[in-house]
Design a protein around this motif. Structure first.
Motif, PDB file in Angstrom:
ATOM      1  N   ALA A 106      77.181  32.164  23.497  1.00  0.00           N
ATOM      2  CA  ALA A 106      77.445  31.301  22.338  1.00  0.00           C
ATOM      3  C   ALA A 106      78.879  31.491  21.847  1.00  0.00           C
ATOM      4  O   ALA A 106      79.521  32.515  22.096  1.00  0.00           O
ATOM      5  CB  ALA A 106      76.463  31.617  21.212  1.00  0.00           C
ATOM      6  N   ARG A 107      79.360  30.483  21.146  1.00  0.00           N
ATOM      7  CA  ARG A 107      80.707  30.547  20.563  1.00  0.00           C
ATOM      8  C   ARG A 107      80.759  31.666  19.529  1.00  0.00           C
ATOM      9  O   ARG A 107      79.756  32.009  18.879  1.00  0.00           O
ATOM     10  CB  ARG A 107      81.071  29.215  19.905  1.00  0.00           C
ATOM     11  N   ASP A 108      81.934  32.228  19.390  1.00  0.00           N
ATOM     12  CA  ASP A 108      82.210  33.201  18.338  1.00  0.00           C
ATOM     13  C   ASP A 108      81.290  34.424  18.378  1.00  0.00           C
ATOM     14  O   ASP A 108      81.089  35.089  17.359  1.00  0.00           O
ATOM     15  CB  ASP A 108      82.089  32.530  16.952  1.00  0.00           C
ATOM     16  N   GLY A 109      80.695  34.706  19.549  1.00  0.00           N
ATOM     17  CA  GLY A 109      79.858  35.888  19.687  1.00  0.00           C
ATOM     18  C   GLY A 109      78.540  35.818  18.958  1.00  0.00           C
ATOM     19  O   GLY A 109      77.903  36.852  18.710  1.00  0.00           O
ATOM     20  N   LEU A 110      78.084  34.606  18.627  1.00  0.00           N
ATOM     21  CA  LEU A 110      76.868  34.460  17.826  1.00  0.00           C
ATOM     22  C   LEU A 110      75.612  34.745  18.635  1.00  0.00           C
ATOM     23  O   LEU A 110      75.546  34.529  19.845  1.00  0.00           O
ATOM     24  CB  LEU A 110      76.790  33.044  17.254  1.00  0.00           C
ATOM     25  N   THR A 111      74.584  35.218  17.939  1.00  0.00           N
ATOM     26  CA  THR A 111      73.252  35.355  18.526  1.00  0.00           C
ATOM     27  C   THR A 111      72.465  34.074  18.256  1.00  0.00           C
ATOM     28  O   THR A 111      72.916  33.197  17.497  1.00  0.00           O
ATOM     29  CB  THR A 111      72.494  36.549  17.920  1.00  0.00           C
ATOM     30  N   LEU A 112      71.282  33.984  18.853  1.00  0.00           N
ATOM     31  CA  LEU A 112      70.460  32.786  18.665  1.00  0.00           C
ATOM     32  C   LEU A 112      70.141  32.562  17.189  1.00  0.00           C
ATOM     33  O   LEU A 112      70.264  31.442  16.669  1.00  0.00           O
ATOM     34  CB  LEU A 112      69.168  32.931  19.478  1.00  0.00           C
ATOM     35  N   GLY A 113      69.775  33.624  16.499  1.00  0.00           N
ATOM     36  CA  GLY A 113      69.421  33.508  15.084  1.00  0.00           C
ATOM     37  C   GLY A 113      70.607  33.232  14.173  1.00  0.00           C
ATOM     38  O   GLY A 113      70.422  32.772  13.040  1.00  0.00           O
ATOM     39  N   GLU A 114      71.815  33.497  14.664  1.00  0.00           N
ATOM     40  CA  GLU A 114      73.013  33.270  13.847  1.00  0.00           C
ATOM     41  C   GLU A 114      73.601  31.883  14.011  1.00  0.00           C
ATOM     42  O   GLU A 114      74.451  31.475  13.219  1.00  0.00           O
ATOM     43  CB  GLU A 114      74.083  34.309  14.213  1.00  0.00           C
ATOM     44  N   LEU A 115      73.169  31.132  15.030  1.00  0.00           N
ATOM     45  CA  LEU A 115      73.664  29.771  15.213  1.00  0.00           C
ATOM     46  C   LEU A 115      73.223  28.901  14.035  1.00  0.00           C
ATOM     47  O   LEU A 115      72.032  28.848  13.710  1.00  0.00           O
ATOM     48  CB  LEU A 115      73.143  29.176  16.512  1.00  0.00           C
ATOM     49  N   PRO A 116      74.134  28.209  13.378  1.00  0.00           N
ATOM     50  CA  PRO A 116      73.745  27.361  12.253  1.00  0.00           C
ATOM     51  C   PRO A 116      72.814  26.225  12.695  1.00  0.00           C
ATOM     52  O   PRO A 116      72.892  25.753  13.834  1.00  0.00           O
ATOM     53  CB  PRO A 116      75.081  26.806  11.752  1.00  0.00           C
ATOM     54  N   ALA A 117      71.951  25.794  11.810  1.00  0.00           N
ATOM     55  CA  ALA A 117      71.106  24.641  12.089  1.00  0.00           C
ATOM     56  C   ALA A 117      71.984  23.460  12.475  1.00  0.00           C
ATOM     57  O   ALA A 117      73.044  23.238  11.885  1.00  0.00           O
ATOM     58  CB  ALA A 117      70.258  24.297  10.869  1.00  0.00           C
ATOM     59  N   GLY A 118      71.569  22.712  13.498  1.00  0.00           N
ATOM     60  CA  GLY A 118      72.352  21.594  13.989  1.00  0.00           C
ATOM     61  C   GLY A 118      73.279  21.950  15.136  1.00  0.00           C
ATOM     62  O   GLY A 118      73.888  21.065  15.748  1.00  0.00           O
ATOM     63  N   SER A 119      73.401  23.233  15.441  1.00  0.00           N
ATOM     64  CA  SER A 119      74.225  23.645  16.581  1.00  0.00           C
ATOM     65  C   SER A 119      73.629  23.101  17.872  1.00  0.00           C
ATOM     66  O   SER A 119      72.413  22.948  18.005  1.00  0.00           O
ATOM     67  CB  SER A 119      74.295  25.171  16.659  1.00  0.00           C
ATOM     68  N   THR A 120      74.490  22.821  18.842  1.00  0.00           N
ATOM     69  CA  THR A 120      74.032  22.271  20.118  1.00  0.00           C
ATOM     70  C   THR A 120      73.917  23.384  21.152  1.00  0.00           C
ATOM     71  O   THR A 120      74.849  24.160  21.370  1.00  0.00           O
ATOM     72  CB  THR A 120      75.010  21.209  20.638  1.00  0.00           C
ATOM     73  N   LEU A 121      72.758  23.447  21.784  1.00  0.00           N
ATOM     74  CA  LEU A 121      72.480  24.453  22.802  1.00  0.00           C
ATOM     75  C   LEU A 121      72.137  23.747  24.102  1.00  0.00           C
ATOM     76  O   LEU A 121      71.260  22.880  24.128  1.00  0.00           O
ATOM     77  CB  LEU A 121      71.335  25.360  22.342  1.00  0.00           C
ATOM     78  N   GLY A 122      72.805  24.112  25.186  1.00  0.00           N
ATOM     79  CA  GLY A 122      72.586  23.448  26.464  1.00  0.00           C
ATOM     80  C   GLY A 122      71.664  24.219  27.388  1.00  0.00           C
ATOM     81  O   GLY A 122      71.773  25.434  27.513  1.00  0.00           O
ATOM     82  N   THR A 123      70.753  23.505  28.033  1.00  0.00           N
ATOM     83  CA  THR A 123      69.875  24.074  29.048  1.00  0.00           C
ATOM     84  C   THR A 123      69.278  22.938  29.863  1.00  0.00           C
ATOM     85  O   THR A 123      69.018  21.850  29.325  1.00  0.00           O
ATOM     86  CB  THR A 123      68.745  24.929  28.451  1.00  0.00           C
ATOM     87  N   GLY A 124      69.044  23.197  31.146  1.00  0.00           N
ATOM     88  CA  GLY A 124      68.355  22.225  31.980  1.00  0.00           C
ATOM     89  C   GLY A 124      66.898  22.562  32.159  1.00  0.00           C
ATOM     90  O   GLY A 124      66.185  21.910  32.930  1.00  0.00           O
ATOM     91  N   SER A 125      66.413  23.581  31.451  1.00  0.00           N
ATOM     92  CA  SER A 125      65.057  24.096  31.633  1.00  0.00           C
ATOM     93  C   SER A 125      64.107  23.630  30.535  1.00  0.00           C
ATOM     94  O   SER A 125      64.302  23.961  29.361  1.00  0.00           O
ATOM     95  CB  SER A 125      65.103  25.626  31.640  1.00  0.00           C
ATOM     96  N   PRO A 126      63.056  22.896  30.886  1.00  0.00           N
ATOM     97  CA  PRO A 126      62.051  22.535  29.885  1.00  0.00           C
ATOM     98  C   PRO A 126      61.390  23.750  29.238  1.00  0.00           C
ATOM     99  O   PRO A 126      61.024  23.715  28.069  1.00  0.00           O
ATOM    100  CB  PRO A 126      61.033  21.719  30.688  1.00  0.00           C
ATOM    101  N   ARG A 127      61.250  24.840  29.997  1.00  0.00           N
ATOM    102  CA  ARG A 127      60.656  26.062  29.460  1.00  0.00           C
ATOM    103  C   ARG A 127      61.526  26.631  28.341  1.00  0.00           C
ATOM    104  O   ARG A 127      61.025  26.978  27.261  1.00  0.00           O
ATOM    105  CB  ARG A 127      60.483  27.090  30.585  1.00  0.00           C
ATOM    106  N   ARG A 128      62.834  26.734  28.590  1.00  0.00           N
ATOM    107  CA  ARG A 128      63.740  27.251  27.561  1.00  0.00           C
ATOM    108  C   ARG A 128      63.803  26.300  26.376  1.00  0.00           C
ATOM    109  O   ARG A 128      63.784  26.719  25.214  1.00  0.00           O
ATOM    110  CB  ARG A 128      65.140  27.459  28.147  1.00  0.00           C
TER     111      ARG A 128
END
Length: 316
Positions: A106-128
Motif C-alpha cells: 500500500a501507499r505510504d506504508g499503510l496497513t489494510l486497517g489504515e487505508l481510508p474508506a474509499g481507497s482503491t485496492l487492486g486484485t484479480g482474485s474473487p476470493r480476496r
C-alpha cells in the motif's frame, strides 16, 4: 543421466520458481534444461480471466508439452492446478511450501486497517475481493491483472492505493521489502495450495519420477491435499470465493493436521468459516469432511453458480 527438460512459463515468477526446482535437481546430480512454454494466459494479459476459457488456463500448455514429449518435467504454482486429476500426468513432487499468506502493498506504508474508506485496492482474485469486502472497511476493489512489476507499479505510480498479492511470489522474487502488511489468515484466508509448487511428470515416466520424487515434502503434501480435497468437494472451481489453510500442529500425543476454510459471497455480504483437525495420513478425508460441514451450514448459498465462476485465481 539424460538431461531433464523442465518446462516453464515465461513470466519472471514462473521462471524463478522453475529455476529453484532446477537448481535442486542439479544438486541431486541431474542435468536440467529450462524450456519456455507460452500459455494462453501469458499471451493475453488484458482479457479478464473469467473469459479466457476453462479451468487451468495457465496449466494446459505445460501439460500438453509434457504429454507430447517436448518436456520431461513441468513446474506449476499448485493453486493453478484444476482439482480434477489428469490421467496423462502425475504430480511427482510438492516441495516445501513458501509463505502461504496474502500480502498487502500500500501507499505510504499503510496497513489494510489504515487505508481510508474509499481507497482503491487492486486484485484479480474473487476470493480476496470477497474477504476484503467482508471486513467492512469501505474500500473500493478494482480488478487487476498483470505480472508482479505491473501490479506493484499501480501503487508506486499512484493509480491504486494498494494491491494484494501472494506473499510467496513476492518472497521468491525478492520483493518482500515492499510489503506493508502480511495479512493474517484470521482476516483473509489464502487460496487452497497457495505458496506451494507442483512438479509434474508424464504418467508412467519412471526416470523423471525417480529424479523428482526426492523434492517431495510430506507435510506440505498433506496440507495441500486437504485444502484441494475441500475445494473439489465443494465443486467450487479454482477461484470461487473459497479460502483454505491447513497446518501441521502438535496434538496431545502426535502431530495433527488443522484445516480451516472460508466460503464468502462474491460481494462480501456474508461468509462462513469452519475448521476441523485430523490425522495427516487422512488429509483428503479431512478436506472432504470440512467441505460437507460447510455445505450443511449453507455454503452453497454463498457461492456463485457454476456458469459464473471465474477460471483460475493465478499465482499472485
Amino acid at each position: 543421466m539424460t538431461t531433464l527438460r523442465l518446462g516453464t512459463r515465461r513470466s519472471a515468477l514462473a521462471t524463478t520458481q522453475s529455476s529453484w526446482v532446477a537448481d535442486r535437481l542439479r544438486a541431486l546430480g541431474h542435468d536440467v534444461e529450462l524450456v519456455e512454454v507460452s500459455t494462453e494466459g501469458d499471451r493475453d494479459r488484458t482479457t479478464p480471466l473469467a473469459q479466457l476459457g476453462g479451468t487451468g488456463v495457465f496449466v494446459s500448455a505445460l501439460r500438453e508439452a509434457l504429454t507430447a514429449g517436448t518436456v520431461d518435467v513441468a513446474v506449476h504454482s499448485l493453486k493453478d492446478l484444476p482439482t480434477a486429476p489428469d490421467p496423462a500426468v502425475a504430480v511427482a513432487a510438492i516441495p516445501e511450501r513458501e509463505d502461504p499468506r496474502d500480502a498487502l502493498v500500500a501507499r505510504d506504508g499503510l496497513t489494510l486497517g489504515e487505508l481510508p474508506a474509499g481507497s482503491t485496492l487492486g486484485t484479480g482474485s474473487p476470493r480476496r475481493r470477497a474477504q476484503v469486502a467482508a471486513l467492512g472497511l469501505g474500500l473500493e476493489v478494482a480488478d487487476l491483472r498483470g505480472n508482479v512489476d505491473t501490479r506493484l507499479a499501480h501503487v508506486h505510480e499512484g493509480r491504486l492505493d494498494a494491491v494484494v498479492l501472494a506473499a510467496a511470489g513476492l518472497r521468491r522474487l525478492g520483493r518482500a521489502d515492499e510489503v506493508t502488511e502480511w495479512l493474517d489468515p484470521i482476516q483473509v484466508l489464502p487460496a487452497p495450495g497457495q505458496g506451494a509448487l507442483a512438479v509434474e511428470v508424464r504418467a508412467g515416466d519412471e526416470a523423471a519420477t525417480a529424479a523428482v520424487t526426492p523434492l517431495d515434502h510430506p507435510d506440505t503434501r498433506a496440507c495441500v491435499t486437504a485444502e484441494r480435497a475441500l475445494l473439489a468437494e465443494l465443486e467450487a472451481g479454482c477461484s470461487a470465493p473459497v479460502g483454505a489453510l491447513a497446518e501441521i500442529v502438535e496434538g496431545v500425543d502426535v502431530a495433527e493436521l488443522s484445516l480451516r476454510a472460508v466460503v464468502a459471497a462474491p460481494d462480501g455480504s456474508g461468509d462462513l468459516r469452519r475448521s476441523l483437525t485430523g490425522d495427516p495420513e487422512e488429509a483428503a478425508d479431512l478436506g472432504r469432511r470440512l467441505a460437507r460441514l460447510l455445505l450443511e451450514d449453507g455454503a452453497a448459498d454463498l457461492m456463485p453458480t457454476s456458469t459464473d465462476r471465474p477460471v483460475t485465481e493465478r499465482a499472485l
